[in-house]
Write an enzyme that holds these catalytic residues in place. Sequence first.
Site, short mmCIF file in Angstrom:
data_model
loop_
_atom_site.label_atom_id
_atom_site.label_comp_id
_atom_site.label_asym_id
_atom_site.label_seq_id
_atom_site.Cartn_x
_atom_site.Cartn_y
_atom_site.Cartn_z
N ARG A 74 -4.71 0.73 -8.14
CA ARG A 74 -4.11 -0.12 -7.11
C ARG A 74 -2.74 -0.55 -7.61
O ARG A 74 -2.37 -0.24 -8.75
CB ARG A 74 -5.00 -1.31 -6.71
N GLY A 75 -2.01 -1.27 -6.75
CA GLY A 75 -0.64 -1.63 -7.12
C GLY A 75 0.31 -0.56 -6.59
O GLY A 75 0.02 0.64 -6.69
N ALA A 76 1.46 -1.02 -6.05
CA ALA A 76 2.33 -0.11 -5.30
C ALA A 76 2.75 1.13 -6.09
O ALA A 76 2.58 2.27 -5.63
CB ALA A 76 3.57 -0.89 -4.86
N ARG A 88 -4.52 3.46 2.37
CA ARG A 88 -4.10 2.05 2.34
C ARG A 88 -2.74 1.94 3.03
O ARG A 88 -1.84 2.75 2.77
CB ARG A 88 -4.01 1.53 0.90
N GLN A 90 -7.03 -9.96 -9.02
CA GLN A 90 -6.19 -9.08 -9.85
C GLN A 90 -5.46 -9.87 -10.94
O GLN A 90 -5.16 -9.33 -12.00
CB GLN A 90 -5.14 -8.35 -8.98
N ASP A 101 4.72 -4.90 -2.53
CA ASP A 101 4.15 -3.63 -2.08
C ASP A 101 5.07 -2.93 -1.09
O ASP A 101 4.96 -1.72 -0.89
CB ASP A 101 2.78 -3.90 -1.46
N ASN A 159 3.89 -8.80 -0.06
CA ASN A 159 3.17 -8.81 -1.35
C ASN A 159 1.77 -9.40 -1.13
O ASN A 159 1.41 -9.80 -0.01
CB ASN A 159 3.94 -9.64 -2.39
N LYS A 160 1.01 -9.44 -2.20
CA LYS A 160 -0.39 -9.90 -2.13
C LYS A 160 -0.50 -11.25 -1.42
O LYS A 160 0.36 -12.13 -1.60
CB LYS A 160 -0.94 -9.99 -3.56
O1 MRU Z 1 -4.25 -4.77 -3.41
P1 MRU Z 1 -3.48 -4.34 -4.62
O2 MRU Z 1 -4.10 -4.76 -5.91
O3 MRU Z 1 -3.09 -2.89 -4.59
O4 MRU Z 1 -2.17 -5.20 -4.43
C1 MRU Z 1 -0.99 -4.87 -4.94
C2 MRU Z 1 -0.60 -5.87 -5.93
O5 MRU Z 1 -1.09 -5.81 -7.04
C3 MRU Z 1 0.34 -6.92 -5.65
O6 MRU Z 1 0.57 -7.18 -4.34
C4 MRU Z 1 1.56 -6.74 -6.51
O7 MRU Z 1 2.20 -7.94 -6.63
C5 MRU Z 1 2.52 -5.73 -5.98
S1 MRU Z 1 2.16 -4.16 -6.50
C6 MRU Z 1 3.31 -3.95 -7.72
#
Ligand code: MRU
Length: 368
Positions: free
Chosen positions: A54-56, A94, A208, A249, A259-260
Amino acid sequence: MNVDGKHYRTIWVKENDLGIIQIIDQRHLPHQFVIEDLASVDDVARAIKDMHVRGAGLIGATAGFGMYLAALNAPADSFLPALASAGEQLKATRPTAVNLAWAVDRQLGVLSAVDGEKQAKVTVALETAQAIADEDAEFCRRIGEHGVALIEEISQAKGGDVVNILTHCNAGWLAFVDYGSATAPIYAAHEKGVKVHIWVDETRPRNQGARLTAWELGQHGVPHTVIVDNVGGHLMQHGLVDMVITGTDRTTYTGDVGNKIGTYLKALAAHDNGIPFYTALPSSTFDWEMRDGVKEVPIEQRDGEEVRTIQGLHDGEIKQVLLTPNDSPAANFAFDVTPARLVTGLITERGICEASEEGVLGLYPEKR
Ligand code: MRU
């Protein structure tokens, strides 16, 4: 970055086996370090959708390798249609992180220009996947080089005292191929001997922050404290936060930061308390088409079970327990958008800019 002193990236080609991509299965962290083999585009799609990765940045890099596995397994006589369909499958996993579509489209663009035997195309797909991953790591390293100046400035203003930085979710190396975005300036500062302490938002529902950011920082000896998601405003009111650095993201070319979930509330609190709020991102996370992030960024809604339950270690086993009444429904909006006006600046691989169309296009004039 290091795990028990050994250097790892988050994704790599298995040694002596070009048909297998290996990842760290993040669902088990911080309690178990599990490496998983991915052998097909179906494996890759599942790993992204169910958040083994996960994570962009890492979603993008994984999609790049997913397209390579699709190329490896595609029939020679319908190579491009098979790749297009794999791309659609991956893009559907996603919706929010723009790196996913960016990596798929980059592979499709490169592959559609390759003539010759299937093997030549497969080789190019592997080179492209590797280039996406290497670039992600290098861009994050440069984000660290640029962002560290902001931390050093605060440290100097405090006479060398500890700089308290709040971060949300995991925009660390686990969210990328290496270094991370929000954490890259932090690791760079720590390595230079600048005293830092990180407030780590736990980041419900999937935690996370509590699971991944805390683990990474611990592995690197960076002082940190895990807090529940609603503490940030209180800490800011009491002078306990010097700056906020988050990842993203998807950020529009006008500077709106997707973002999250919960990032927007931290930005509001930072704004109210005059605390600088920075977002760190490689250029692969900019959306060059989107103008109004609040209206346009697609917000993923995940299964309510992630809200109703929580995962943790009990008697040496990872368990899931129910938090809510058995029949209470739950909503699970996974991301929000922080408008550019609340963002002090964007830290990119090319430098730091204002979160505005002018600022972003000033750093990336080729996108004008
Ligand atoms: O749902 P996720 O874990 O894929 O979410 C992404 C993230 O971890 C965050 O939003 C993060 O700050 C940006 S991704 C570099």
